[in-house]
Design a protein around this motif. Structure first.
Motif, PDB file in Angstrom:
ATOM      1  N   ARG A 171       7.472  -8.198   5.181  1.00  0.00           N
ATOM      2  CA  ARG A 171       7.246  -6.770   5.420  1.00  0.00           C
ATOM      3  C   ARG A 171       5.998  -6.569   6.291  1.00  0.00           C
ATOM      4  O   ARG A 171       6.013  -5.803   7.267  1.00  0.00           O
ATOM      5  N   GLN A 172       4.934  -7.255   5.912  1.00  0.00           N
ATOM      6  CA  GLN A 172       3.678  -7.110   6.645  1.00  0.00           C
ATOM      7  C   GLN A 172       3.780  -7.687   8.057  1.00  0.00           C
ATOM      8  O   GLN A 172       3.337  -7.057   9.031  1.00  0.00           O
ATOM      9  N   LYS A 173       4.366  -8.866   8.165  1.00  0.00           N
ATOM     10  CA  LYS A 173       4.447  -9.538   9.472  1.00  0.00           C
ATOM     11  C   LYS A 173       5.260  -8.725  10.471  1.00  0.00           C
ATOM     12  O   LYS A 173       4.899  -8.628  11.651  1.00  0.00           O
ATOM     13  N   HIS A 174       6.356  -8.108  10.011  1.00  0.00           N
ATOM     14  CA  HIS A 174       7.265  -7.416  10.921  1.00  0.00           C
ATOM     15  C   HIS A 174       7.090  -5.899  10.899  1.00  0.00           C
ATOM     16  O   HIS A 174       7.819  -5.193  11.603  1.00  0.00           O
ATOM     17  N   GLY A 175       6.139  -5.413  10.098  1.00  0.00           N
ATOM     18  CA  GLY A 175       5.840  -3.980  10.098  1.00  0.00           C
ATOM     19  C   GLY A 175       6.990  -3.122   9.609  1.00  0.00           C
ATOM     20  O   GLY A 175       7.199  -2.017  10.128  1.00  0.00           O
ATOM     21  N   ILE A 176       7.695  -3.577   8.606  1.00  0.00           N
ATOM     22  CA  ILE A 176       8.872  -2.858   8.124  1.00  0.00           C
ATOM     23  C   ILE A 176       8.513  -2.052   6.877  1.00  0.00           C
ATOM     24  O   ILE A 176       7.949  -2.589   5.916  1.00  0.00           O
ATOM     25  N   LEU A 177       8.817  -0.769   6.913  1.00  0.00           N
ATOM     26  CA  LEU A 177       8.457   0.162   5.837  1.00  0.00           C
ATOM     27  C   LEU A 177       6.972   0.050   5.506  1.00  0.00           C
ATOM     28  O   LEU A 177       6.572  -0.036   4.345  1.00  0.00           O
ATOM     29  N   MET A 178       6.160   0.066   6.537  1.00  0.00           N
ATOM     30  CA  MET A 178       4.712  -0.036   6.386  1.00  0.00           C
ATOM     31  C   MET A 178       4.036   1.193   6.997  1.00  0.00           C
ATOM     32  O   MET A 178       4.531   1.780   7.960  1.00  0.00           O
ATOM     33  N   GLU A 179       2.905   1.556   6.422  1.00  0.00           N
ATOM     34  CA  GLU A 179       1.987   2.526   7.004  1.00  0.00           C
ATOM     35  C   GLU A 179       0.664   1.804   7.180  1.00  0.00           C
ATOM     36  O   GLU A 179      -0.122   1.702   6.246  1.00  0.00           O
ATOM     37  N   GLY A 180       0.454   1.262   8.381  1.00  0.00           N
ATOM     38  CA  GLY A 180      -0.707   0.422   8.595  1.00  0.00           C
ATOM     39  C   GLY A 180      -0.557  -0.862   7.796  1.00  0.00           C
ATOM     40  O   GLY A 180       0.439  -1.576   7.905  1.00  0.00           O
ATOM     41  N   LYS A 181      -1.524  -1.143   6.912  1.00  0.00           N
ATOM     42  CA  LYS A 181      -1.474  -2.348   6.095  1.00  0.00           C
ATOM     43  C   LYS A 181      -0.853  -2.105   4.732  1.00  0.00           C
ATOM     44  O   LYS A 181      -0.743  -3.036   3.923  1.00  0.00           O
ATOM     45  N   ASP A 182      -0.453  -0.873   4.463  1.00  0.00           N
ATOM     46  CA  ASP A 182       0.068  -0.518   3.146  1.00  0.00           C
ATOM     47  C   ASP A 182       1.562  -0.219   3.199  1.00  0.00           C
ATOM     48  O   ASP A 182       2.074   0.289   4.204  1.00  0.00           O
ATOM     49  N   PRO A 183       2.270  -0.504   2.099  1.00  0.00           N
ATOM     50  CA  PRO A 183       3.696  -0.180   2.071  1.00  0.00           C
ATOM     51  C   PRO A 183       3.916   1.320   2.014  1.00  0.00           C
ATOM     52  O   PRO A 183       3.138   2.051   1.386  1.00  0.00           O
ATOM     53  N   VAL A 184       4.950   1.781   2.673  1.00  0.00           N
ATOM     54  CA  VAL A 184       5.314   3.194   2.611  1.00  0.00           C
ATOM     55  C   VAL A 184       5.535   3.590   1.149  1.00  0.00           C
ATOM     56  O   VAL A 184       6.165   2.852   0.377  1.00  0.00           O
ATOM     57  N   GLY A 185       4.997   4.734   0.782  1.00  0.00           N
ATOM     58  CA  GLY A 185       5.179   5.205  -0.584  1.00  0.00           C
ATOM     59  C   GLY A 185       4.195   4.625  -1.572  1.00  0.00           C
ATOM     60  O   GLY A 185       4.244   4.941  -2.767  1.00  0.00           O
ATOM     61  N   GLY A 186       3.310   3.734  -1.105  1.00  0.00           N
ATOM     62  CA  GLY A 186       2.265   3.207  -1.955  1.00  0.00           C
ATOM     63  C   GLY A 186       2.654   2.073  -2.875  1.00  0.00           C
ATOM     64  O   GLY A 186       1.842   1.610  -3.678  1.00  0.00           O
ATOM     65  N   GLN A 187       3.895   1.606  -2.801  1.00  0.00           N
ATOM     66  CA  GLN A 187       4.316   0.474  -3.627  1.00  0.00           C
ATOM     67  C   GLN A 187       5.366  -0.332  -2.887  1.00  0.00           C
ATOM     68  O   GLN A 187       6.057   0.171  -2.002  1.00  0.00           O
ATOM     69  N   TRP A 188       5.477  -1.611  -3.267  1.00  0.00           N
ATOM     70  CA  TRP A 188       6.373  -2.526  -2.569  1.00  0.00           C
ATOM     71  C   TRP A 188       7.799  -2.453  -3.082  1.00  0.00           C
ATOM     72  O   TRP A 188       8.736  -2.784  -2.358  1.00  0.00           O
ATOM     73  N   ASN A 189       7.971  -2.045  -4.299  1.00  0.00           N
ATOM     74  CA  ASN A 189       9.250  -2.207  -4.972  1.00  0.00           C
ATOM     75  C   ASN A 189       9.578  -0.938  -5.740  1.00  0.00           C
ATOM     76  O   ASN A 189       8.743  -0.442  -6.509  1.00  0.00           O
ATOM     77  N   PHE A 190      10.773  -0.391  -5.522  1.00  0.00           N
ATOM     78  CA  PHE A 190      11.164   0.863  -6.158  1.00  0.00           C
ATOM     79  C   PHE A 190      12.310   0.670  -7.159  1.00  0.00           C
ATOM     80  O   PHE A 190      13.115   1.564  -7.376  1.00  0.00           O
TER      81      PHE A 190
END
Length: 521
Positions: A171-190
């Motif tokens: 996720r971090q390497k490819h910038g997928i569902l990311m806002e800067g260095k953080d995951p979108v929505g504030g968590q990695w797993n829903f």
């Protein structure tokens, strides 16, 4: 289909470019620099790929039809193609023998291919190259987000290889569902927002699956399969899988528009007679490489960004592709060939014969297996928590379970199927993949489906005529493996419940479990 005159073969062949049946990507690494004046593309249909496991008709047909369509597209693009059909009179029956024949005829200077997804096939082709003293260049499969080398670096020094950590790295390497260095929505797993059951009313207004009427090429393949593989399981009257790049794109677009918004909420739910529900049905097209993993992930993320689908659904779907597919591929290629022989639970029972027919009075298994044989498809919970769970509880040897899964599903290629089956489903690798055995009683199936409502068995009972075999075998599984499971903190609650059973209850469960095991032989 456009009919074209095949390009002439070069007088002197520089590269014989090998394309396998699950490498149908026009932009694959093997095809990047093909020169029609000096290179030849080689493809072959061979009986061995349908008989080394007893492949179901749907699986055979989807591979053969997709291969023939892809070969035709290559000819349209002007590629010289040597293509062996299954019914050619001089077909030698294996990839190795057919490749040997073509090398002898064309005398290429070198062999080139995208790295295969199957260890067995790679070793076979390497031997042919060595026998002819030809260099075999293996190029990275650029269909994936990561390389096996990257996963091996991630895995180095780890005793357990958990999906979550690898998924976050990608996720971090490819910038997928990311806002800067953080995951979108504030968590990695829903996960907590997903995985609901349908309730008593059942699924409502489920969009129809995207299916494709067989064209002339596919009809020819269906006739061939029905003739040459008449004794194989399953049927082809329902065949409607995408077998071309164009069809696969239509299927992707339909999923994003029609089913993705509800996918997460109901991704684990089951319902009698409902084969398709809100799942994507894209794994076959992805594994044949008719779709690029990147375009599928991008389409899902775009749907979230546009407000079309909720984050929980999109993250759950993306995790299956960016996370799980990349993860199991890494497991496969870093653990083979010894991985295939693992059997951590020392399970040696045979697979019940009714796995090939669906003729059982357990409603959940009957529904899942009948659907599988009819369509070559079942969704992940049917595989993990119905067919896979029963085999695990019964004590079936994981290699037999693996062979069945590889046989019956249209999306089954070994790099993805083996870790899912032997590791995740059957706990055969002693927790390398899964943090605990995924075991449950019939109460889980009752909670996630309507199957128990019409079944002769009661999931609340572990002994007696009406006892659910899942429930009996679940408690017996805990009894049999209690010393091993005591070492696993994630099994503490289940073992605490087991401790409430007195010796008489344990003996009765074990006796009934033995009867179930004997009846399955």
């Amino acid at each position: 289909m456009t009919q074209v005159t095949p390009a002439p073969l070069p007088a002197q062949v520089r590269h014989l470019v090998i394309v396998l049946g699950d490498q149908l990507d026009a932009h694959s690494s093997a095809l990047q620099d093909v020169d029609a004046t000096q290179d030849v593309v080689w493809m072959a249909e061979v009986a061995e790929e349908s008989t080394h496991v007893w492949s179901a008709k749907q699986r055979i047909a989807v591979f053969l039809s997709a291969m023939r369509h892809f070969a035709n597209d290559l000819r349209v693009r002007g590629f010289p193609v040597v293509y062996t059909r299954l019914d050619d009179g001089d077909n030698r029956g294996t990839l190795a023998l057919e490749l040997d024949k073509t090398i002898t005829q064309l005398q290429p200077a070198a062999l080139v291919m995208t790295a295969p997804g199957d260890w067995r096939v790679l070793q076979s082709l390497r031997k042919v190259a060595a026998d002819h003293q030809l260099p075999l260049t293996l190029r990275d499969d650029t269909h994936f987000f990561s390389t096996v080398r990257e996963f091996a670096a991630h895995a180095k020094g780890r005793k357990q290889l958990r999906l979550e950590y690898w998924y976050r790295e990608l996720r971090q390497k490819h910038g997928i569902l990311m806002e800067g260095k953080d995951p979108v929505g504030g968590q990695w797993n829903f996960d907590a927002d997903n995985r609901e059951s349908f309730g008593k009313a059942g699924p409502q207004n489920v969009p129809p699956p995207t299916r494709f009427a067989p064209d002339a090429i596919t009809l020819e393949v269906i006739a061939l399969v029905n003739t040459q593989f008449a004794s194989h399981p399953g049927a082809l009257h329902t065949f409607g899988w995408p077998v071309t790049r164009e069809q696969a794109v239509v299927a992707l677009q339909a999923f994003i528009q029609e089913r993705l918004p509800m996918f997460g909420l109901y991704e684990d739910a089951m319902w009698s007679g409902e084969a398709w529900l809100y799942h994507s049905h894209l794994s076959c097209a992805l594994n044949l490489k008719l779709l690029q993993a990147r375009e599928v992930v991008q389409a899902a993320e775009d749907a979230y960004r546009a407000g079309h689908a909720p984050l929980a659904a999109v993250e759950g779907f993306i995790r299956q592709i960016l996370g799980w597919r990349e993860y199991v591929r890494g497991i496969y290629w870093t653990q083979m060939p010894s991985y295939l022989e693992r059997n951590a639970l020392d399970a040696h029972a045979e697979l019940p014969a009714w796995y090939w027919t669906g003729e059982t009075d357990m409603a959940c298994l009957k529904d899942a297996i009948t659907q599988t044989l009819e369509h070559g498809y079942a969704h992940h919970i049917q595989r993990l928590m119905v067919t896979g769970l029963y085999a695990l509880l019964l004590g079936v040897k994981p290699q037999a379970v693996h062979a069945w899964y590889l046989s019956v599903y249209v999306d089954a290629v070994e790099w993805v199927e083996l870790p899912n089956t032997l590791g995740m489903s059957q706990f055969g690798d002693e927790g390398l993949m899964a943090s605990k055995p995924y075991v449950a009683s019939g109460k889980y199936i009752q909670r996630m489906s309507d199957h128990c409502k019409g079944c002769r068995y009661d999931p609340a009972l572990s002994t007696g005529d009406k006892a659910c075999p899942y429930t009996t075998l679940y408690w017996n599984f805990l009894i049999r493996h209690e010393p091993l499971l005591n070492k696993n903190p994630r099994m503490a609650m289940q073992l605490k419940n087991l401790a409430r059973l007195d010796d008489a209850a344990r003996d009765a469960i074990s006796t009934q479990a033995l009867a179930l095991q004997a009846a399955a032989d």
